[in-house]
Design an enzyme around this catalytic site. Structure first.
Site, PDB file in Angstrom:
ATOM      1  N   LEU A  67       0.829  -1.130  -0.109  1.00  0.00           N
ATOM      2  CA  LEU A  67      -0.078  -0.059  -0.071  1.00  0.00           C
ATOM      3  C   LEU A  67       1.016   1.174  -0.104  1.00  0.00           C
ATOM      4  O   LEU A  67       0.431   2.246  -0.263  1.00  0.00           O
ATOM      5  CB  LEU A  67      -0.900   0.044   1.080  1.00  0.00           C
ATOM      6  CG  LEU A  67      -2.130  -0.898   0.954  1.00  0.00           C
ATOM      7  CD1 LEU A  67      -2.867  -1.061   2.489  1.00  0.00           C
ATOM      8  CD2 LEU A  67      -2.948  -0.966   0.037  1.00  0.00           C
ATOM      9  N   ARG A  68       2.338   1.096   0.282  1.00  0.00           N
ATOM     10  CA  ARG A  68       3.210   2.418   0.095  1.00  0.00           C
ATOM     11  C   ARG A  68       2.917   3.435   1.206  1.00  0.00           C
ATOM     12  O   ARG A  68       3.675   4.325   1.035  1.00  0.00           O
ATOM     13  CB  ARG A  68       3.335   2.940  -1.271  1.00  0.00           C
ATOM     14  CG  ARG A  68       3.265   1.800  -2.536  1.00  0.00           C
ATOM     15  CD  ARG A  68       4.552   1.321  -2.460  1.00  0.00           C
ATOM     16  NE  ARG A  68       4.895   0.514  -3.856  1.00  0.00           N
ATOM     17  CZ  ARG A  68       5.741  -0.569  -3.795  1.00  0.00           C
ATOM     18  NH1 ARG A  68       6.314  -0.955  -2.685  1.00  0.00           N
ATOM     19  NH2 ARG A  68       6.033  -0.888  -4.921  1.00  0.00           N
ATOM     20  N   HIS A 183       9.580 -13.740   1.524  1.00  0.00           N
ATOM     21  CA  HIS A 183      10.082 -13.659  -0.035  1.00  0.00           C
ATOM     22  C   HIS A 183      11.305 -14.227  -0.416  1.00  0.00           C
ATOM     23  O   HIS A 183      12.242 -13.986   0.405  1.00  0.00           O
ATOM     24  CB  HIS A 183      10.051 -12.036  -0.237  1.00  0.00           C
ATOM     25  CG  HIS A 183      11.053 -11.629  -1.290  1.00  0.00           C
ATOM     26  ND1 HIS A 183      10.615 -10.513  -2.455  1.00  0.00           N
ATOM     27  CD2 HIS A 183      12.189 -11.802  -1.766  1.00  0.00           C
ATOM     28  CE1 HIS A 183      11.298 -10.496  -3.434  1.00  0.00           C
ATOM     29  NE2 HIS A 183      12.436 -11.090  -2.883  1.00  0.00           N
ATOM     30  N   ASN A 309       9.952  -9.003  -9.291  1.00  0.00           N
ATOM     31  CA  ASN A 309      10.951  -9.579  -8.324  1.00  0.00           C
ATOM     32  C   ASN A 309      10.020 -10.469  -7.653  1.00  0.00           C
ATOM     33  O   ASN A 309       9.203 -10.107  -6.854  1.00  0.00           O
ATOM     34  CB  ASN A 309      11.678  -8.827  -7.685  1.00  0.00           C
ATOM     35  CG  ASN A 309      12.782  -9.485  -6.790  1.00  0.00           C
ATOM     36  OD1 ASN A 309      12.805 -10.770  -6.830  1.00  0.00           O
ATOM     37  ND2 ASN A 309      13.300  -8.726  -6.006  1.00  0.00           N
ATOM     38  N   ASP A 336       0.704  -9.484  -5.400  1.00  0.00           N
ATOM     39  CA  ASP A 336       2.091  -8.779  -5.173  1.00  0.00           C
ATOM     40  C   ASP A 336       1.867  -7.304  -5.939  1.00  0.00           C
ATOM     41  O   ASP A 336       2.683  -6.891  -6.592  1.00  0.00           O
ATOM     42  CB  ASP A 336       3.189  -9.503  -5.663  1.00  0.00           C
ATOM     43  CG  ASP A 336       4.360  -8.829  -5.266  1.00  0.00           C
ATOM     44  OD1 ASP A 336       4.532  -7.976  -4.480  1.00  0.00           O
ATOM     45  OD2 ASP A 336       5.398  -9.276  -5.931  1.00  0.00           O
TER      46      ASP A 336
HETATM   47 ZN   LIG Z   1       8.200  -9.841  -2.709  1.00  0.00          ZN
END
Ligand SMILES: [Zn+2]
Length: 387
Positions: A67-68, A183, A309, A336
């Protein structure tokens, strides 16, 4: 509009093994009856909506959203990100902690909760960081993150490289009954790779991000899940080897799960060369194109919107991800969703940031690749299949 009668829809609720045509009665914002005769229990003056031909299902959850906010609100805010989620068909999102500052303390969790209450239009569930500032060096205060209300911990965007630190994180997480999401990226193998290491990275002259760079950490996570008994969820898997490892670990009862994102099971790295085969193979079957490739979309080479990524991989990897979704090895679909500013993406491929938006295209792409190709039924497509 707190009360509503939905009539004639196909009601799908996998948790209750329900898939039938029926009505749904909502009273004061709560589902009051789900049955053929819900209409009979409805007040005479209730607002009605005929949803014949539509699917009615529990609110969908996207487990992987950036959501930044705070810190990068030029890219996205809680208001715009949750609006995108609502438009894309989601009623809940799980947001990642790689904000600025990172979500590695109770204060930042409280800040996001407050902002989400004020400006969010869907439910926002929060993940906390595994390590302080997502730097991979020192554990974040996992207990106080849990008390502040996080639903899981992850260093997403980064990956804890120190196996001992990851082991301790899993042990703490277990004490607080928190799942760990990861990740999966081995930095020593990936170095500064920007695309899948293979034919197209050689042809295009771009540095490779080998599949082994993901598989190595998936294998590490399986070992540590087995050692500690803590559930580890491997995020946005892209490689065939990762699917194989998780499938095998599950047969031994190791508490692991896997996630797939639409871009990894729709596209391949050939898209970066402007020669994606998808549209002339699977695409033809899905959309019924008969008049040749002229009408198919085409993309310019080196389009940084294809820089992700982990990276888009080969056709074999894409097929393995699809197989993993069909046989239940991968239980979670996530977007993502990782927006950037256009000027950040409009640079040379090497310099562009990884990631794209996904919330508004996720359901359409997932239905296209999984449902319309008859790989999965709608009940199987439940975004919560893991439960
Ligand atoms: Zn990631």
């Amino acid at each position: 509009m707190n009360s509503l009668l939905l009539t004639g829809g196909r009601v799908i609720d996998p948790a209750n093994q329900l898939d039938a045509i029926g009505d749904i009665l909502i009273l004061e914002g709560k589902v009051a009856a789900v049955a053929r005769d819900a209409a009979r229990q409805a007040p005479a003056d209730i607002e009605r909506m005929d949803v014949t031909g539509f699917v009615v299902c529990p609110g969908l959850i996207d487990l992987h959203v950036h959501l930044r906010e705070p810190g990068q609100t030029a890219k996205e805010t809680i208001a715009t990100g949750t609006a995108a989620a609502a438009r894309g068909g989601f009623t809940s999102v799980v947001c990642m902690p790689n904000t600025s500052p990172a979500i590695d303390n109770a204060g930042t969790v409280a800040l996001i909760r407050e902002r989400a209450d004020k400006s969010g239009v869907v439910n926002v569930f929060i993940t906390g960081a595994i390590t302080k500032n997502i730097a991979g060096e020192e554990l974040a205060p996992i207990g106080s993150l849990k008390r502040a209300g996080v639903v899981a911990i992850t260093d997403d965007g980064h990956c804890v490289q120190n196996h001992e630190l990851m082991r301790r994180a899993l042990e703490y997480a277990k004490m607080f009954d928190l799942p760990v999401m990861d990740h999966c990226q081995d930095y020593s193998l990936v170095t500064d790779g920007v695309v899948h290491e293979g034919y197209w990275s050689t042809v295009l002259g771009l540095r490779g991000w080998p599949a082994a760079g993901e598989e190595m950490i998936v294998a590490r996570n399986i070992q540590l899940a087995e050692l500690t008994g803590t559930h580890v969820h491997c995020q946005h898997l892209s490689a065939a080897g990762s699917v194989r490892l998780i499938r095998e670990a599950k047969t031994r009862g190791v508490p692991v799960s896997g996630e797939a994102c639409p871009h990894h099971f729709v596209l391949t790295d050939a898209a970066i060369a402007g020669s994606e085969k998808f549209w002339t193979t699977d695409g033809k079957g899905v959309f019924g194109y008969t008049d040749g490739p002229a009408r198919l979309p085409s993309w310019p080479a080196y389009d940084t919107n294809f820089k992700m990524n982990p990276p888009l991989r080969s056709a074999q990897d894409r097929e393995a991800i699809l197989e993993g979704l069909v046989d239940g090895t991968l239980e979670i679909l996530g977007s993502d969703h990782a927006p950037h500013c256009d000027y950040e993406k409009e640079v040379e491929f090497d310099y562009a940031p990884f990631g794209i938006t996904g919330l508004e295209t996720e359901i359409a792409l997932s239905l296209m690749q999984l449902y319309h190709t008859r790989r999965l039924g709608l009940s199987d497509c439940a975004w919560e299949k893991a439960r």
